[in-house]
Design a protein around this motif. Structure first.
Motif, PDB file in Angstrom:
ATOM      1  N   VAL A 100       8.943   7.236   1.818  1.00 13.12           N
ATOM      2  CA  VAL A 100       9.597   7.494   0.527  1.00 13.12           C
ATOM      3  C   VAL A 100       9.161   8.845  -0.042  1.00 13.12           C
ATOM      4  CG1 VAL A 100       9.923   5.060   0.007  1.00 13.12           C
ATOM      5  CG2 VAL A 100       7.801   6.187  -0.699  1.00 13.12           C
ATOM      6  N   THR A 101       8.708   9.733   0.824  1.00 13.65           N
ATOM      7  CA  THR A 101       8.183  11.028   0.360  1.00 13.65           C
ATOM      8  C   THR A 101       9.186  11.753  -0.519  1.00 13.65           C
ATOM      9  OG1 THR A 101       6.863  11.214   2.384  1.00 13.65           O
ATOM     10  CG2 THR A 101       7.225  13.231   1.107  1.00 13.65           C
ATOM     11  N   GLN A 102      10.420  11.861  -0.039  1.00 13.76           N
ATOM     12  CA  GLN A 102      11.405  12.657  -0.763  1.00 13.76           C
ATOM     13  C   GLN A 102      12.127  11.849  -1.852  1.00 13.76           C
ATOM     14  OE1 GLN A 102      13.589  15.646   1.580  1.00 13.76           O
ATOM     15  NE2 GLN A 102      12.575  14.822   3.387  1.00 13.76           N
ATOM     16  N   ALA A 103      11.729  10.609  -2.029  1.00  8.51           N
ATOM     17  CA  ALA A 103      12.323   9.799  -3.088  1.00  8.51           C
ATOM     18  C   ALA A 103      11.590   9.982  -4.412  1.00  8.51           C
ATOM     19  CB  ALA A 103      12.316   8.326  -2.697  1.00  8.51           C
ATOM     20  N   TYR A 104      10.439  10.647  -4.380  1.00  6.12           N
ATOM     21  CA  TYR A 104       9.628  10.798  -5.586  1.00  6.12           C
ATOM     22  C   TYR A 104       9.299  12.268  -5.840  1.00  6.12           C
ATOM     23  CZ  TYR A 104       8.746   5.773  -5.794  1.00  6.12           C
ATOM     24  OH  TYR A 104       8.903   4.413  -5.910  1.00  6.12           O
ATOM     25  N   THR A 105       9.231  12.618  -7.114  1.00  6.35           N
ATOM     26  CA  THR A 105       8.658  13.889  -7.532  1.00  6.35           C
ATOM     27  C   THR A 105       7.239  13.595  -8.018  1.00  6.35           C
ATOM     28  OG1 THR A 105      10.732  14.949  -8.135  1.00  6.35           O
ATOM     29  CG2 THR A 105       8.755  15.731  -9.249  1.00  6.35           C
ATOM     30  N   THR A 106       6.272  14.356  -7.493  1.00  4.95           N
ATOM     31  CA  THR A 106       4.873  14.161  -7.862  1.00  4.95           C
ATOM     32  C   THR A 106       4.341  15.449  -8.476  1.00  4.95           C
ATOM     33  OG1 THR A 106       4.516  12.547  -6.100  1.00  4.95           O
ATOM     34  CG2 THR A 106       2.564  13.597  -7.029  1.00  4.95           C
ATOM     35  N   PHE A 126       0.838  -1.183   0.000  1.00  4.13           N
ATOM     36  CA  PHE A 126       0.000   0.000   0.000  1.00  4.13           C
ATOM     37  C   PHE A 126       0.885   1.249   0.000  1.00  4.13           C
ATOM     38  CE2 PHE A 126      -2.461  -3.318   1.934  1.00  4.13           C
ATOM     39  CZ  PHE A 126      -3.788  -3.072   1.625  1.00  4.13           C
ATOM     40  N   ILE A 127       0.334   2.358  -0.487  1.00  2.00           N
ATOM     41  CA  ILE A 127       0.932   3.673  -0.313  1.00  2.00           C
ATOM     42  C   ILE A 127      -0.050   4.504   0.498  1.00  2.00           C
ATOM     43  CG2 ILE A 127       1.733   5.793  -1.419  1.00  2.00           C
ATOM     44  CD1 ILE A 127       3.606   3.609  -2.012  1.00  2.00           C
ATOM     45  N   VAL A 128       0.378   4.973   1.652  1.00  2.00           N
ATOM     46  CA  VAL A 128      -0.448   5.841   2.488  1.00  2.00           C
ATOM     47  C   VAL A 128       0.008   7.271   2.255  1.00  2.00           C
ATOM     48  CG1 VAL A 128      -1.125   6.445   4.847  1.00  2.00           C
ATOM     49  CG2 VAL A 128      -0.761   4.039   4.213  1.00  2.00           C
ATOM     50  N   SER A 129      -0.872   8.083   1.685  1.00  2.00           N
ATOM     51  CA  SER A 129      -0.524   9.496   1.514  1.00  2.00           C
ATOM     52  C   SER A 129      -0.956  10.247   2.763  1.00  2.00           C
ATOM     53  CB  SER A 129      -1.208  10.071   0.278  1.00  2.00           C
ATOM     54  OG  SER A 129      -2.606  10.054   0.427  1.00  2.00           O
ATOM     55  N   ALA A 130      -0.128  11.205   3.166  1.00  2.00           N
ATOM     56  CA  ALA A 130      -0.392  11.992   4.368  1.00  2.00           C
ATOM     57  C   ALA A 130      -0.178  13.457   4.056  1.00  2.00           C
ATOM     58  CB  ALA A 130       0.546  11.555   5.503  1.00  2.00           C
ATOM     59  N   SER A 131      -0.785  14.329   4.831  1.00  9.25           N
ATOM     60  CA  SER A 131      -0.539  15.762   4.678  1.00  9.25           C
ATOM     61  C   SER A 131       0.948  16.024   4.840  1.00  9.25           C
ATOM     62  CB  SER A 131      -1.330  16.552   5.713  1.00  9.25           C
ATOM     63  OG  SER A 131      -2.706  16.280   5.618  1.00  9.25           O
ATOM     64  N   SER A 132       1.458  16.989   4.111  1.00  2.00           N
ATOM     65  CA  SER A 132       2.905  17.225   4.118  1.00  2.00           C
ATOM     66  C   SER A 132       3.430  17.529   5.511  1.00  2.00           C
ATOM     67  CB  SER A 132       3.255  18.370   3.161  1.00  2.00           C
ATOM     68  OG  SER A 132       2.520  19.535   3.475  1.00  2.00           O
TER      69      SER A 132
END
Length: 943
Positions: free
Chosen positions: A709-715, A675-681
């Motif tokens: 892995v927040t900073q491992a990806y550009t979105t 899963f990928i859990v997205s969270a507020s920055s």
């Protein structure tokens, strides 16, 4: 006069390097290698400070962190240090020292009269006397009297304290004989060893007691150990204090040097060899200058060539003092050895009195004589050897428990109660052969341990005697006497923690190193219990006073809570982006020059009419992987996530234990167990910690793995009616994706994750690529943007778009009381029967109150301006009672009118009603409406 320098002794001073310093306005001389304490002692300074409460004169007692008296305010050039412990501070040329808690100086303190009033201010007096008048009467008096040294308001401590993070196989704390043996054994097994020592030289008690190890001088053993550590890839750190033990084998260390450094060290194995400190003895006036630790006296003689007096009385009940008496006598002092044991062995060349104890010290500003019952002996120093107390602070900080060893008269670590091994003096092992053998075993050594001669020393236990007349001082810095302990007992404060707080016993800057044992022993005697039954106090970090600027590190001024930076920051800047901090990230607010509000309106309008792109990289991305990942997310989410199919996404909430909404976000299910859990920055760390806590408590570490892995990806998010065609023109060809779906694919050989989710209410695609491919993705989208009359938009426009849809921003549209059903999400609470975080709190009386504040929208009359954010909603009848407040307010370019979100008491039942809005004296009218003001049926989300 007391204290004098031997003409040749002193292994750690350089007599060719004389240093000058000033103490209380007088000039003195010391040598390179001296500490402030040894230099003051050699200069004949008996009274170095005054006690905290009674302002009694106090002199040097110890040689390390246990020192309760020798504390000074220090100025070294431009550097200022209040409350510097003289025993731990190296002497430098030109230093200016001032005694603390005294005026004008320690020798002539005008507040010395307070000792005459001691009968009226015993322990706990403030609990009884400070009730007659209001607290505001006493507070200024207490604040003026509190503290020891004084801060210099014009001095700013160094801001450039670096921080370092390291890990090792074996961490050895303490470079005495036991620690050296453990480090050597571990290094020879190929382990990467870090040896950390508080002093500036390795050796521990060998430095002043000497010894022969493996038939060679002890210095050879030290050098060989250091070489073995270096050869195995380890590190030796002198002048480094291990000041705190934390969970998971993590420690904080303070390395002193030109730039003090804060180390965070994580160790697979930890060995504590922190040694032991000498206990004082208890008799009337045992706090007078000239009363000193016998072990410290040997240290100052051997290392600094300083003797504490000309005629020295050494009081003891142990064979450990024999070497001290002999060394002092050989150095030229006249020594009287007073041994409490009637059958003590003889000591040559020393006047020896057996079967006697010191009952009182005499002298006003320093010792002039000692009483042994009715016998009075002239002396200018009384050395006390009351036994040894293991240094177990770090063990207890790590959760370790203690056991009482009556044979050795010590509290020792209970094996298995903390994740470390304790050896040597810290474990009550004081003789050299046993300490070396214990260290060798702890380091996993093979074969015979380092060899040394010696035998365990015999002695008897000594305790405070309440039958002796006069005041016997237990805590010398905080002025706690044996009578204070008895008073606490009479008044019912018999618990160790109550005793500590009622009398302030052990609460001084030495953390009770020289006082706690006596207090425990006295209370045990008064209550008729044993010491283990009486218990011990709790040790907390720091191990010794640690500079706040070290703990704060470089994070001050511009670096305080420095925002994170986008990987594409330069590209945004080249397009004219204006940056502001949002959720801990520096992000574009708008693009271009001119009025920011007008630019945000134009950007939001473009996003609704054609297409827009914004950088959503700060959105939290937490990978949750493992066979029980779905179970974990069910527990930590208000909305069940285990029923989401792979390739789909679901919106949900994370609650605190109190049922309050902590964060919201979308969970993407990529595979059955991934899963990928997205969270507020701004909540990424908090959500991760909540997941980690639940993982350890409910599913186990091996069943689920969590990676930030927040900073491992550009979105990059593409949103608007033309989003799909822009992607196709940019070369990103996708199959038909329904709303709330997710796809993993390739784009120009780069991994690409596409999530069909929306924060704007229009068709949106979140495109995530590894950061190194971010610039390529940006360029591809940018090249197609102009053909579709689109633009890049900043966070101000995004805030308008989400508010039009009634999408909340946690912390802005919620407060510390908001629960999911206040936001219109009551279904899961009513339907879910399984357990989840915060569930029980959702069914309390307060959670079901009819007066809860609920999320609603607000509209204003035609032509009225937007409502002020933060304004209060009040009843129509003019009462100034807050019914809630405006959380978000904007002018909507799409609707051509102001919109607002609010938390309103019983808001859902008030839809259609008119409310008053009060702000800064002005009152506005507003009508309660649904939170969603744009496309309420969601038709635009599906394209």
């Amino acid at each position: 006069m007391t204290g004098w320098r031997h003409p040749s002794a002193g292994s750690e001073i350089d007599r060719a390097r004389a240093l000058t310093f000033r103490f209380d306005g007088q000039s003195f001389t010391g040598y390179r290698g001296d500490t402030l304490a040894s230099a003051l002692l050699a200069s004949g300074q008996r009274c170095i400070g005054r006690s905290f409460k009674y302002h009694r004169p106090r002199g040097l007692w110890g040689m390390g962190a246990e020192e309760p008296n020798a504390i000074v305010d220090l100025r070294d050039g431009a550097d200022v240090e209040p409350n510097a412990r003289a025993t731990l501070t190296p002497l430098k040329d030109g230093m200016e020292l001032r005694s603390v808690n005294a005026w004008p100086n320690a020798r002539r303190d005008i507040f010395g009269w307070m000792d005459l009033a001691h009968r009226f201010i015993p322990a706990g007096f403030y609990y009884k006397t400070m009730m007659r008048l209001p607290w505001k009467f006493y507070e200024p008096l207490i604040r003026r009297a509190a503290g020891l040294g004084r801060l210099d308001g014009t001095h700013a401590p160094p801001a450039d304290c670096p921080r370092q993070v390291a890990n090792c196989d074996v961490l050895v704390i303490g470079a005495g004989p036991a620690g050296l043996a453990a480090a050597r054994a571990a290094a020879r097994r190929g382990k990467r060893v870090w040896l950390v020592e508080d002093a500036h030289r390795a050796g521990g008690a060998l430095r002043w007691r000497s010894g022969v190890i493996d038939e060679a001088p002890w210095q050879d053993f030290v050098h060989q150990t250091q070489d073995d550590i270096a050869n195995a890839g380890g590190r030796v750190m002198m002048d480094t204090t291990l000041w705190a033990a934390f969970d998971h084998g993590t420690f904080a260390a303070w390395q002193r040097g030109p730039l003090d450094t804060l180390w965070r060290i994580r160790a697979t194995e930890t060995i504590v060899a922190a040694g032991a400190i000498e206990r004082p003895l208890w008799f009337a006036n045992n706090d007078r200058p000239g009363v000193m630790s016998a072990e410290a006296a040997l240290f100052y003689l051997t290392c600094h060539g300083v003797l504490p007096g000309r005629r020295v009385l050494l009081a003891t009940a142990s064979d450990r003092s024999t070497a001290i008496a002999s060394a002092l006598g050989a150095a030229g002092a006249e020594v009287i050895l007073v041994d409490a044991r009637p059958d003590a062995p003889d000591v040559e060349n020393v006047e020896h009195i057996k079967g006697a104890r010191v009952t009182a010290a005499h002298g006003r500003s320093g010792v002039t004589a000692a009483s042994l019952g009715k016998r009075r002996i002239a002396c200018d120093a009384i050395l006390c050897a009351g036994g040894m107390t293991p240094t177990v602070h770090l063990w207890c900080q790590a959760g370790g428990k203690l056991d009482w060893d009556a044979t050795r008269d010590v509290l020792v670590p209970r094996p298995g109660t903390a994740p470390m091994v304790v050896i040597g003096g810290a474990n009550g092992t004081l003789d050299l052969p046993s300490a070396l053998a214990e260290g060798h075993r702890a380091g996993g050594g093979e074969g015979a341990p380092p060899f040394a001669t010696g035998a365990a020393t015999a002695g008897i236990a000594l305790r405070p005697d309440p039958a002796l007349p006069g005041r016997q001082w237990i805590d010398m810095q905080n002025d706690v006497t044996l009578k204070d302990v008895a008073l606490a007992h009479r008044e019912g404060f018999r618990s160790v923690e109550h005793l500590k707080r009622y009398t302030t016993l052990g609460m001084a800057t030495d953390q009770g190193r020289s006082s706690n044992f006596a207090g425990l022993a006295a209370m045990a005697d008064l209550t008729g219990k044993t010491i283990p039954e009486t218990g011990t106090t709790t040790y907390r970090p720091p191990f010794k006073p640690t500079p706040l600027n070290l703990i704060g590190g470089p994070w001050r001024g511009d670096l305080y809570h420095a925002p994170k930076r986008l990987a594409l920051e330069e590209a945004h800047a080249s397009r004219g982006a204006r940056f502001r901090e949002y959720g801990g990230w520096l992000r574009p607010s708008v693009y271009g020059a001119g009025d920011e509000a007008a630019l945000a309106q134009d950007e939001a309008r473009t996003a609704r009419q054609t297409v827009a792109i914004f950088d959503a990289s700060p959105l939290g991305k937490l990978e949750v992987i493992g066979p029980r990942a779905a179970e974990l997310l069910d527990f930590t989410s208000y909305i069940r996530m285990s029923t989401v199919r792979p390739g789909r996404a679901r919106y949900g909430f994370n609650l605190s234990e109190s049922g309050v909404v902590y964060d919201d976000g979308v969970v993407l299910r990529l595979e059955d167990t991934r899963f990928i859990v997205s969270a507020s920055s701004s909540h990424v760390d908090g959500v991760r910690f909540a997941l980690e806590d639940a993982r350890q408590d409910r599913v186990g570490r091996g069943a689920v793995f969590i990676h930030d892995v927040t900073q491992a990806y550009t979105t990059l998010t593409v949103t608007g009616p033309r989003a799909s065609t822009l992607l196709a023109d940019a070369g990103i060809v996708l199959p038909v994706m329904p709303h709330m779906s997710v796809l993993e694919t390739k784009w120009q050989h780069a991994p690409l994750r596409v999530a069909r989710i929306s924060f704007t209410g229009d068709v949106s695609y979140e495109l995530s690529v590894p950061t190194r491919y971010g610039e390529g993705l940006r360029a591809a989208l940018d090249s197609a943007l102009g053909a579709h009359e689109g633009r890049w938009i900043g966070l101000e426009a995004v805030m308008i778009l989400r508010a039009e849809k009634g999408y909340i921003l946690i912390g802005k549209d919620t407060d510390g009381l908001t629960m999911p059903h206040d936001l219109g999400w009551g279904g899961p609470r009513d339907r879910r029967e399984d357990e989840y975080l915060g569930k029980r709190s959702l069914f309390t009386e307060a959670a079901n109150s009819e007066r809860r504040r609920q999320l609603v929208g607000l509209t204003v009359p035609p032509g009225a301006p937007p409502l002020p954010t933060g304004a209060h909603l009040v009843p129509q009848d003019g009462q100034r009672r807050s019914l809630g407040f405006v959380t978000s307010s904007y002018l909507s370019p799409t609707l051509g009118r102001p919109i607002a979100l609010a938390l309103l008491e019983a808001g859902q039942s008030r839809i259609g009603e008119t409310v008053k809005v009060f702000d800064n004296g002005a009152i506005y009218d507003a009508t309660v409406a649904a939170a969603c003001s744009f496309d309420p049926k969601g038709e635009r989300l599906h394209g």
